[in-house]
Design a protein around this motif. Structure first.
Motif, PDB file in Angstrom:
ATOM      1  N   GLN A 262       0.815  -1.156  -0.032  1.00 29.65           N
ATOM      2  CA  GLN A 262       0.041  -0.263   0.008  1.00 29.65           C
ATOM      3  C   GLN A 262       0.317   1.240   0.148  1.00 29.65           C
ATOM      4  N   ARG A 263       1.942   1.195   0.506  1.00 30.37           N
ATOM      5  CA  ARG A 263       2.792   2.253   0.821  1.00 30.37           C
ATOM      6  C   ARG A 263       3.568   2.600  -0.407  1.00 30.37           C
TER       7      ARG A 263
ATOM      8  N   ASN B  55       2.759   1.783  -3.097  1.00 27.05           N
ATOM      9  CA  ASN B  55       1.165   2.061  -4.706  1.00 27.05           C
ATOM     10  C   ASN B  55       1.501   3.199  -4.396  1.00 27.05           C
TER      11      ASN B  55
ATOM     12  N   LEU C 178      -1.752   8.607   4.128  1.00 25.46           N
ATOM     13  CA  LEU C 178      -1.720   7.384   4.485  1.00 25.46           C
ATOM     14  C   LEU C 178      -2.880   7.786   5.540  1.00 25.46           C
TER      15      LEU C 178
ATOM     16  N   PRO D  75      -3.225   4.831  -2.284  1.00 23.15           N
ATOM     17  CA  PRO D  75      -2.509   3.345  -3.124  1.00 23.15           C
ATOM     18  C   PRO D  75      -3.550   2.673  -3.848  1.00 23.15           C
ATOM     19  N   TYR D  76      -4.785   3.492  -3.516  1.00 26.49           N
ATOM     20  CA  TYR D  76      -5.382   2.863  -5.137  1.00 26.49           C
ATOM     21  C   TYR D  76      -4.881   2.384  -6.109  1.00 26.49           C
TER      22      TYR D  76
END
Length: 319
Positions: free
Chosen positions: A51-52, A54, A79, A286-287
């Motif tokens: 996630q980080r 992306n 985030l 992050p998507y």
């Protein structure tokens, strides 16, 4: 017991655990919820994970005008805001609608939500801030149909939450699209999340999103052309130092109803960009918006998860 037989039990247990956690979180005041969410976001920001990675990949690709230090700082803030989004959903879904709607402190551009000449209105809410609150506010303005993707977990809870102020939910199917058309023809509102990557090849094209080719839906264009309904963007910005939100209503760029698919998709993405840049910290970076690529193009979300590797891969993608 085989895996097929055990899977429903596993789904049920996860669903029950999620509901129990949400009920606990929903009892907290919003400032405490935001502190918890920000703390979770910090953990994600500092602990190496996809996630980080992306989030940084998207920020570096879409906002190359920022320095590396600025891109890293934006990732950290975004985030933290995303953590707030996840935690506050329990409050937005489970608290009484009147209590949730009272969190709206201001609506900028509220006049754009007025329906005129008997026409319906297409309202697009990108994944910025509290999109669940934006949808609830929209349905409180008048009859509303919301395009909805059925979920594996918490589906009935989500449907009930989104319908609290009167919205009708239209599934992402051919039948659901007919519901949207009928709503617009009656002069109702239609709510759509416009920044998700379409799954099917039909009804989508590649169009620039912050200069990057993004597979983009044509549904909004088709609805606008068929019904003559105008298009507006609306999103809920989380306020700093206040547990409330500011709603922004922004007119769609020209060309969103164009007969040219590329022009229409480009206008849609340009409207999303305008919303994102109003409060870039609160966009869901992050998507994997650029997961699907034009033929022959390098994949985006691949490789090691450390920041140095991300910047190297971004340089290759920029060519």
């Amino acid at each position: 017991m085989n895996s097929e037989a055990s899977r429903p039990l596993g789904v049920a247990l996860k669903d029950a655990a999620a509901r129990a956690l949400m009920r606990l979180v929903a009892r907290l005041p919003m400032p405490a919820i935001h502190r918890l969410g920000a703390g979770l976001g910090l953990l994600v920001a500092y602990w190496p994970n996809r996630q980080r990675r992306n989030a940084l990949m998207n920020i570096a690709l879409c906002l190359p005008q920022l320095s590396r230090e600025e891109q890293l700082a934006l990732r950290k803030r975004s985030l933290q805001e995303l953590g707030k989004t996840y935690f506050e959903i329990a409050y937005l879904w489970l608290r009484p609608a009147v209590e949730v709607l009272s969190l709206v402190r201001e609506v900028r551009g509220a006049e754009l939500l007025e329906r005129r000449d008997g026409k319906g209105l297409i309202v697009l809410s990108p994944h910025i801030g509290a999109w669940e609150l934006a949808g609830l506010h929209l349905a409180a303005q008048g009859p509303t149909a919301i395009f909805y993707k059925p979920q594996k977990y918490l589906d009935d809870l989500i449907r009930a939450a989104r319908a609290r102020s009167g919205a009708a939910l239209a599934p992402i199917t051919g039948k659901g699209i007919r519901v949207l058309v009928q709503a617009l023809e009656r002069g109702d509102y239609v709510g759509i999340l416009p920044d998700q990557e379409p799954k099917a090849d039909k009804g989508a094209v590649f169009a620039p999103f912050f200069g990057q080719p993004a597979f983009t839906m044509l549904l909004v264009n088709r609805l606008a052309r068929r019904t003559g309904a105008p298009v507006v963007f609306m999103f809920a910005e989380r306020l700093k130092g206040d547990p409330g939100f500011r709603l922004h209503c922004i007119p769609a760029p020209e060309g969103i109803d164009s007969e040219d698919d590329i022009e229409a998709a480009t206008a849609l993405n340009r409207g999303i960009e305008q919303c994102v840049m109003t409060c870039p910290d609160q966009y869901v970076w992050p998507y994997k918006r650029l997961r699907r690529r034009p033929e022959g193009a390098l994949k985006v979300y691949t490789g090691p998860i450390d920041d140095t590797a991300v910047f190297r891969h971004v340089a290759r993608l920029h060519g």
